[in-house]
Design a protein around this motif. Structure first.
Motif, PDB file in Angstrom:
ATOM      1  N   TYR A 220      40.564  89.470  25.571  1.00 51.05           N
ATOM      2  CA  TYR A 220      41.935  89.917  25.782  1.00 51.05           C
ATOM      3  C   TYR A 220      42.217  90.242  27.242  1.00 51.05           C
ATOM      4  CZ  TYR A 220      42.044  89.884  20.753  1.00 51.05           C
ATOM      5  OH  TYR A 220      41.978  89.473  19.446  1.00 51.05           O
ATOM      6  N   LEU A 221      41.232  90.048  28.097  1.00 43.56           N
ATOM      7  CA  LEU A 221      41.478  90.068  29.531  1.00 43.56           C
ATOM      8  C   LEU A 221      42.176  88.778  29.948  1.00 43.56           C
ATOM      9  CD1 LEU A 221      38.124  91.598  30.840  1.00 43.56           C
ATOM     10  CD2 LEU A 221      40.316  92.748  30.477  1.00 43.56           C
ATOM     11  N   ASN A 222      42.181  87.806  29.040  1.00 39.84           N
ATOM     12  CA  ASN A 222      42.958  86.577  29.210  1.00 39.84           C
ATOM     13  C   ASN A 222      44.352  86.838  28.634  1.00 39.84           C
ATOM     14  OD1 ASN A 222      44.164  84.079  29.022  1.00 39.84           O
ATOM     15  ND2 ASN A 222      42.517  83.116  27.886  1.00 39.84           N
ATOM     16  N   PRO A 223      45.404  86.846  29.443  1.00 38.70           N
ATOM     17  CA  PRO A 223      46.740  87.177  28.935  1.00 38.70           C
ATOM     18  C   PRO A 223      47.221  86.284  27.799  1.00 38.70           C
ATOM     19  CG  PRO A 223      46.724  87.201  31.334  1.00 38.70           C
ATOM     20  CD  PRO A 223      45.409  86.625  30.897  1.00 38.70           C
ATOM     21  N   MET A 224      46.699  85.057  27.714  1.00 39.95           N
ATOM     22  CA  MET A 224      47.175  84.139  26.683  1.00 39.95           C
ATOM     23  C   MET A 224      46.542  84.394  25.320  1.00 39.95           C
ATOM     24  SD  MET A 224      49.621  82.170  27.448  1.00 39.95           S
ATOM     25  CE  MET A 224      49.516  80.980  26.117  1.00 39.95           C
ATOM     26  N   THR A 225      45.495  85.198  25.256  1.00 46.26           N
ATOM     27  CA  THR A 225      44.838  85.462  23.974  1.00 46.26           C
ATOM     28  C   THR A 225      45.775  86.159  23.000  1.00 46.26           C
ATOM     29  OG1 THR A 225      42.640  85.584  24.988  1.00 46.26           O
ATOM     30  CG2 THR A 225      42.905  86.635  22.849  1.00 46.26           C
ATOM     31  N   GLY A 226      46.451  87.206  23.450  1.00 44.46           N
ATOM     32  CA  GLY A 226      47.381  87.913  22.579  1.00 44.46           C
ATOM     33  C   GLY A 226      48.544  87.046  22.146  1.00 44.46           C
ATOM     34  N   VAL A 227      48.998  86.162  23.038  1.00 48.94           N
ATOM     35  CA  VAL A 227      50.115  85.275  22.720  1.00 48.94           C
ATOM     36  C   VAL A 227      49.722  84.273  21.642  1.00 48.94           C
ATOM     37  CG1 VAL A 227      51.615  83.457  23.619  1.00 48.94           C
ATOM     38  CG2 VAL A 227      51.211  85.518  24.969  1.00 48.94           C
ATOM     39  N   VAL A 228      48.556  83.645  21.805  1.00 53.94           N
ATOM     40  CA  VAL A 228      48.098  82.630  20.845  1.00 53.94           C
ATOM     41  C   VAL A 228      47.918  83.242  19.461  1.00 53.94           C
ATOM     42  CG1 VAL A 228      46.141  81.153  20.230  1.00 53.94           C
ATOM     43  CG2 VAL A 228      47.067  81.089  22.547  1.00 53.94           C
ATOM     44  N   GLU A 229      47.287  84.405  19.408  1.00 54.28           N
ATOM     45  CA  GLU A 229      47.107  85.060  18.112  1.00 54.28           C
ATOM     46  C   GLU A 229      48.452  85.450  17.493  1.00 54.28           C
ATOM     47  OE1 GLU A 229      42.643  86.959  18.283  1.00 54.28           O
ATOM     48  OE2 GLU A 229      44.360  88.305  18.482  1.00 54.28           O
ATOM     49  N   GLY A 230      49.388  85.878  18.333  1.00 52.05           N
ATOM     50  CA  GLY A 230      50.700  86.236  17.829  1.00 52.05           C
ATOM     51  C   GLY A 230      51.461  85.043  17.286  1.00 52.05           C
ATOM     52  N   PHE A 231      51.298  83.884  17.923  1.00 48.68           N
ATOM     53  CA  PHE A 231      51.927  82.663  17.435  1.00 48.68           C
ATOM     54  C   PHE A 231      51.441  82.344  16.027  1.00 48.68           C
ATOM     55  CE2 PHE A 231      54.533  79.567  19.752  1.00 48.68           C
ATOM     56  CZ  PHE A 231      54.878  80.325  20.860  1.00 48.68           C
ATOM     57  N   PRO A 241      47.713  90.478  14.779  1.00 45.13           N
ATOM     58  CA  PRO A 241      47.066  90.457  16.091  1.00 45.13           C
ATOM     59  C   PRO A 241      46.200  91.694  16.303  1.00 45.13           C
ATOM     60  CG  PRO A 241      49.378  89.833  16.282  1.00 45.13           C
ATOM     61  CD  PRO A 241      49.169  90.303  14.879  1.00 45.13           C
ATOM     62  N   ASN A 242      45.072  91.474  16.932  1.00 46.74           N
ATOM     63  CA  ASN A 242      44.157  92.561  17.229  1.00 46.74           C
ATOM     64  C   ASN A 242      44.846  93.598  18.123  1.00 46.74           C
ATOM     65  OD1 ASN A 242      41.863  94.013  18.614  1.00 46.74           O
ATOM     66  ND2 ASN A 242      40.688  92.660  17.309  1.00 46.74           N
ATOM     67  N   PRO A 243      44.567  94.896  17.918  1.00 46.32           N
ATOM     68  CA  PRO A 243      45.151  95.917  18.806  1.00 46.32           C
ATOM     69  C   PRO A 243      44.835  95.670  20.282  1.00 46.32           C
ATOM     70  CG  PRO A 243      44.196  96.963  16.868  1.00 46.32           C
ATOM     71  CD  PRO A 243      43.809  95.511  16.795  1.00 46.32           C
ATOM     72  N   TYR A 244      43.746  94.940  20.541  1.00 43.59           N
ATOM     73  CA  TYR A 244      43.419  94.599  21.930  1.00 43.59           C
ATOM     74  C   TYR A 244      44.490  93.707  22.566  1.00 43.59           C
ATOM     75  CZ  TYR A 244      38.654  96.405  21.270  1.00 43.59           C
ATOM     76  OH  TYR A 244      37.564  97.205  21.029  1.00 43.59           O
ATOM     77  N   SER A 245      45.387  93.141  21.740  1.00 41.54           N
ATOM     78  CA  SER A 245      46.438  92.276  22.274  1.00 41.54           C
ATOM     79  C   SER A 245      47.282  93.011  23.313  1.00 41.54           C
ATOM     80  CB  SER A 245      47.343  91.769  21.147  1.00 41.54           C
ATOM     81  OG  SER A 245      46.647  90.916  20.269  1.00 41.54           O
ATOM     82  N   TRP A 246      47.366  94.328  23.176  1.00 46.75           N
ATOM     83  CA  TRP A 246      48.159  95.088  24.147  1.00 46.75           C
ATOM     84  C   TRP A 246      47.538  95.032  25.532  1.00 46.75           C
ATOM     85  CZ3 TRP A 246      52.907  95.913  22.978  1.00 46.75           C
ATOM     86  CH2 TRP A 246      53.270  96.067  21.636  1.00 46.75           C
ATOM     87  N   ILE A 247      46.236  94.764  25.589  1.00 50.07           N
ATOM     88  CA  ILE A 247      45.610  94.551  26.902  1.00 50.07           C
ATOM     89  C   ILE A 247      46.196  93.300  27.536  1.00 50.07           C
ATOM     90  CG2 ILE A 247      43.443  94.053  28.104  1.00 50.07           C
ATOM     91  CD1 ILE A 247      41.970  95.639  25.982  1.00 50.07           C
ATOM     92  N   SER A 248      46.299  92.218  26.742  1.00 48.46           N
ATOM     93  CA  SER A 248      46.869  90.965  27.236  1.00 48.46           C
ATOM     94  C   SER A 248      48.309  91.153  27.699  1.00 48.46           C
ATOM     95  CB  SER A 248      46.813  89.883  26.148  1.00 48.46           C
ATOM     96  OG  SER A 248      45.492  89.539  25.823  1.00 48.46           O
ATOM     97  N   PHE A 249      49.102  91.854  26.877  1.00 53.96           N
ATOM     98  CA  PHE A 249      50.509  92.038  27.217  1.00 53.96           C
ATOM     99  C   PHE A 249      50.666  92.913  28.458  1.00 53.96           C
ATOM    100  CE2 PHE A 249      51.247  91.624  22.378  1.00 53.96           C
ATOM    101  CZ  PHE A 249      51.138  90.249  22.473  1.00 53.96           C
ATOM    102  N   GLY A 250      49.830  93.936  28.565  1.00 55.54           N
ATOM    103  CA  GLY A 250      49.880  94.790  29.753  1.00 55.54           C
ATOM    104  C   GLY A 250      49.519  94.028  31.011  1.00 55.54           C
ATOM    105  N   LEU A 251      48.515  93.160  30.911  1.00 50.95           N
ATOM    106  CA  LEU A 251      48.126  92.339  32.062  1.00 50.95           C
ATOM    107  C   LEU A 251      49.240  91.387  32.452  1.00 50.95           C
ATOM    108  CD1 LEU A 251      44.408  91.494  31.221  1.00 50.95           C
ATOM    109  CD2 LEU A 251      45.226  92.849  33.150  1.00 50.95           C
ATOM    110  N   THR A 252      49.939  90.848  31.440  1.00 57.31           N
ATOM    111  CA  THR A 252      51.040  89.931  31.724  1.00 57.31           C
ATOM    112  C   THR A 252      52.138  90.629  32.522  1.00 57.31           C
ATOM    113  OG1 THR A 252      50.659  88.557  29.773  1.00 57.31           O
ATOM    114  CG2 THR A 252      52.883  88.571  30.678  1.00 57.31           C
ATOM    115  N   VAL A 253      52.531  91.816  32.079  1.00 56.73           N
ATOM    116  CA  VAL A 253      53.579  92.565  32.785  1.00 56.73           C
ATOM    117  C   VAL A 253      53.129  92.903  34.206  1.00 56.73           C
ATOM    118  CG1 VAL A 253      54.920  94.698  32.806  1.00 56.73           C
ATOM    119  CG2 VAL A 253      54.546  93.490  30.656  1.00 56.73           C
TER     120      VAL A 253
END
Length: 274
Positions: A220-231, A241-253
């Motif tokens: 989830y240090l990869n910003p696209m991981t949370g997006v792919v799982e959400g899709f 989506p794993n709660p770790y997805s917020w790491i991806s979203f935070g990194l994106t912002v």
């Protein structure tokens, strides 16, 4: 005639959204030009938006689905091809915008040196161009869902959010690369490598549940991981989506905000060093 004032003392971070809106015609013209150039004198046209991901999907199905046996770990008995296709749809859009936006300033150096306009319009216009391929690949997913008899889940209401995050992630990385490429031309060679590496580092062909939970957060240090799982969750109703997805979203912002800041710094000298 409107008066144009260029303030050299303006803050590095300030984004003049009114100015961007005033140049909206140029924004759409650039996007339309790229669309025409991309598909001009091609026999298959927009079908390339399906052909290229399709061959990648075939390789994933043979290598990951059959040889390695990843298909056994796909939740809810979802067909592997459909599972991977959902991930490919988001990734293909991200990779296109990242690649095109990353090289966009270099490609427009003639225009940048001659006239003034908000340079941010150039990488932003690539997000529109990528929607053509995304739309075609999304139709391909719908065909696969009909073929396999999979009905979209009620989570599809959240799909616009994940589409938005895909756009934001692609632009965040693309704007960073467009500014960095001006100063360091090595990034023109690095971007293709990033696309290839990211394709396998992102859980497109496999679920993150294959890996030990103690190390799963690293994906989830990869910003696209949370997006792919959400899709997948919004379209197929897989596990949330794993709660770790917020790491991806935070990194994106964080990437997007820092990209705007760095781009503004480079924009001041862009015409001199491009």
């Amino acid at each position: 005639m409107s008066k144009l004032i260029i303030d050299a003392n303006r803050s590095n971070f300030s984004i003049n959204f009114k100015e961007l809106f005033a140049y909206r015609d140029l924004f759409f013209i650039l996007a339309y030009r790229d669309l025409r150039v991309r598909y001009a004198q091609t026999f298959l046209g927009v079908l390339w938006a399906v052909i290229q991901p399709l061959f990648t999907l075939i390789i994933f199905t043979i290598v990951f689905g059959k040889a390695i046996g990843v298909s056994k770990d796909i939740p809810d008995n979802i067909p592997y091809t459909l599972y991977a296709a959902c991930g490919m749809s988001a990734w293909t859009y991200f990779a296109f915008v990242m690649n095109q936006a990353g090289n966009s300033i270099i490609g427009a150096q003639g225009m940048i040196q001659k006239i003034y306009f908000p340079r941010l319009i150039i990488p932003l216009s690539k997000a529109i161009v990528g929607f053509v391929d995304f739309g075609v690949s999304f139709l391909f997913i719908l065909v696969l869902m009909l073929w396999h008899g999979v009905i979209p889940s009620g989570n599809i209401l959240f799909l616009p959010f994940y589409i938005f995050m895909t756009i934001l992630t692609a632009l965040a990385v693309g704007i960073w690369l467009s500014a960095l490429t001006i100063r360091y031309r090595d990034f023109q060679q690095i971007v293709p490598f990033m696309v290839q590496f990211g394709l396998y580092a992102t859980p497109i062909a496999y679920p993150t549940t294959l890996f030990n939970e103690d190390y799963r957060w690293l994906f989830y240090l990869n910003p696209m991981t949370g997006v792919v799982e959400g899709f997948r969750w919004s379209l197929l109703g897989t596990d949330p989506p794993n709660p770790y997805s917020w790491i991806s979203f935070g990194l994106t912002v964080g990437l997007f905000i820092s990209a705007l800041y760095y781009f503004r710094r480079v924009e001041r000298v862009m015409a001199d060093i491009v």
